[in-house]
Design a protein around this motif. Sequence first.
Motif, PDB file in Angstrom:
ATOM      1  N   ARG A  33      59.029  55.143  35.218  1.00  0.00           N
ATOM      2  CA  ARG A  33      59.066  53.754  35.684  1.00  0.00           C
ATOM      3  C   ARG A  33      57.764  53.377  36.379  1.00  0.00           C
ATOM      4  O   ARG A  33      57.186  52.311  36.107  1.00  0.00           O
ATOM      5  CB  ARG A  33      60.247  53.558  36.642  1.00  0.00           C
ATOM      6  CG  ARG A  33      60.288  52.177  37.292  1.00  0.00           C
ATOM      7  CD  ARG A  33      61.348  52.099  38.382  1.00  0.00           C
ATOM      8  NE  ARG A  33      61.240  50.861  39.136  1.00  0.00           N
ATOM      9  CZ  ARG A  33      61.928  50.581  40.243  1.00  0.00           C
ATOM     10  NH1 ARG A  33      62.785  51.473  40.733  1.00  0.00           N
ATOM     11  NH2 ARG A  33      61.753  49.428  40.870  1.00  0.00           N
ATOM     12  N   ALA A  34      57.287  54.240  37.263  1.00  0.00           N
ATOM     13  CA  ALA A  34      56.062  53.945  38.008  1.00  0.00           C
ATOM     14  C   ALA A  34      54.863  53.820  37.068  1.00  0.00           C
ATOM     15  O   ALA A  34      54.022  52.920  37.226  1.00  0.00           O
ATOM     16  CB  ALA A  34      55.809  55.028  39.052  1.00  0.00           C
ATOM     17  N   THR A  35      54.775  54.722  36.100  1.00  0.00           N
ATOM     18  CA  THR A  35      53.665  54.663  35.143  1.00  0.00           C
ATOM     19  C   THR A  35      53.740  53.393  34.306  1.00  0.00           C
ATOM     20  O   THR A  35      52.724  52.709  34.109  1.00  0.00           O
ATOM     21  CB  THR A  35      53.682  55.903  34.231  1.00  0.00           C
ATOM     22  OG1 THR A  35      53.518  57.081  35.030  1.00  0.00           O
ATOM     23  CG2 THR A  35      52.561  55.840  33.210  1.00  0.00           C
ATOM     24  N   GLU A  37      55.092  50.560  35.056  1.00  0.00           N
ATOM     25  CA  GLU A  37      54.776  49.386  35.870  1.00  0.00           C
ATOM     26  C   GLU A  37      53.276  49.277  36.122  1.00  0.00           C
ATOM     27  O   GLU A  37      52.718  48.171  36.117  1.00  0.00           O
ATOM     28  CB  GLU A  37      55.540  49.441  37.187  1.00  0.00           C
ATOM     29  CG  GLU A  37      57.033  49.182  37.028  1.00  0.00           C
ATOM     30  CD  GLU A  37      57.792  49.213  38.343  1.00  0.00           C
ATOM     31  OE1 GLU A  37      57.171  49.506  39.383  1.00  0.00           O
ATOM     32  OE2 GLU A  37      59.005  48.948  38.322  1.00  0.00           O
ATOM     33  N   LEU A 154      50.898  53.159  45.814  1.00  0.00           N
ATOM     34  CA  LEU A 154      52.154  53.637  45.238  1.00  0.00           C
ATOM     35  C   LEU A 154      53.300  52.714  45.657  1.00  0.00           C
ATOM     36  O   LEU A 154      53.362  52.290  46.824  1.00  0.00           O
ATOM     37  CB  LEU A 154      52.455  55.060  45.686  1.00  0.00           C
ATOM     38  CG  LEU A 154      51.825  56.208  44.896  1.00  0.00           C
ATOM     39  CD1 LEU A 154      50.309  56.202  45.037  1.00  0.00           C
ATOM     40  CD2 LEU A 154      52.394  57.547  45.337  1.00  0.00           C
ATOM     41  N   PRO A 155      54.221  52.404  44.743  1.00  0.00           N
ATOM     42  CA  PRO A 155      55.390  51.613  45.126  1.00  0.00           C
ATOM     43  C   PRO A 155      56.296  52.422  46.053  1.00  0.00           C
ATOM     44  O   PRO A 155      56.282  53.654  46.054  1.00  0.00           O
ATOM     45  CB  PRO A 155      56.071  51.323  43.784  1.00  0.00           C
ATOM     46  CG  PRO A 155      55.611  52.410  42.869  1.00  0.00           C
ATOM     47  CD  PRO A 155      54.222  52.751  43.306  1.00  0.00           C
ATOM     48  N   TYR A 157      59.438  53.116  46.047  1.00  0.00           N
ATOM     49  CA  TYR A 157      60.380  54.075  45.459  1.00  0.00           C
ATOM     50  C   TYR A 157      59.682  55.361  45.024  1.00  0.00           C
ATOM     51  O   TYR A 157      60.283  56.438  45.036  1.00  0.00           O
ATOM     52  CB  TYR A 157      61.141  53.444  44.284  1.00  0.00           C
ATOM     53  CG  TYR A 157      60.300  53.099  43.075  1.00  0.00           C
ATOM     54  CD1 TYR A 157      60.000  54.061  42.110  1.00  0.00           C
ATOM     55  CD2 TYR A 157      59.809  51.812  42.897  1.00  0.00           C
ATOM     56  CE1 TYR A 157      59.223  53.741  41.005  1.00  0.00           C
ATOM     57  CE2 TYR A 157      59.036  51.486  41.795  1.00  0.00           C
ATOM     58  CZ  TYR A 157      58.746  52.448  40.855  1.00  0.00           C
ATOM     59  OH  TYR A 157      57.968  52.137  39.761  1.00  0.00           O
ATOM     60  N   LEU A 158      58.386  55.266  44.660  1.00  0.00           N
ATOM     61  CA  LEU A 158      57.651  56.477  44.297  1.00  0.00           C
ATOM     62  C   LEU A 158      57.250  57.257  45.543  1.00  0.00           C
ATOM     63  O   LEU A 158      57.262  58.494  45.539  1.00  0.00           O
ATOM     64  CB  LEU A 158      56.410  56.109  43.470  1.00  0.00           C
ATOM     65  CG  LEU A 158      55.659  57.287  42.835  1.00  0.00           C
ATOM     66  CD1 LEU A 158      56.566  58.093  41.915  1.00  0.00           C
ATOM     67  CD2 LEU A 158      54.433  56.794  42.062  1.00  0.00           C
TER      68      LEU A 158
END
Length: 225
Positions: A33-35, A37, A154-155, A157-158
């Motif tokens: 998800r992070a990647t 986004e 970094l978001p 959640y990460l």
Amino acid sequence: MSLQTKLDAFKADFEAGKPPYNVPSSVIDVMHRATAELVASGAAESTLKAGEKAPIFTLNDSDGNPVSSTHLLAEGPLVISFYRGVWCPYCNMELQALEAALPSFRQLGANLIAISPQTAVNSRKSVRQNQLDFPILSDAHNDVAAAFGLRFALPDYLIDLYTTLKNDLPSFNGDESWTLPMPGRFVIGQDGVILYAEVNPDYTRRPEPEDMLPAIRKAAQPYAQ
């Protein structure tokens, strides 16, 4: 075997949860998800490109000695690799591939440096662990990475995931900001102009070191004797 082939093989084992990784699928989902986004954000489009002027900088190496881009460029073309840190297995495999290509770079008169936000202690660990013969420079707060357009936050959640995994970036980097650079490679000519730029917001994708050789040759030609 190419660098990307090695990275793909590691990724397949890691995401399959094979020993010794044993990573649950929920963790992989968060990383994906992070990647995704970061890719969708278009951040990579704002990084410096070939044809643009590279920032001038001075950073300390793992022994605390200042290293100036101006001085390095006075000696020849400069190859720069921005990476996340010693904790990142993809980065370590990339550093090893760059070390293998180092004789080819030096034959063309080019210097190679790696830049990460980690502290000098962790840079020394990177050098020792990967048996490197080129310097790793500490970019506190990712300021030089930001000048190249690579820094991102970094978001939340990460950050929560990294904290759960005990991947303590503030400790690794001596910085509470929870920022990282997107992995990036640059070849800079002695006039300070970028001749090669490759940035990928997907940290599992890295270019081959040999991809830079045409740009290094081009940079070396005007100064060849």
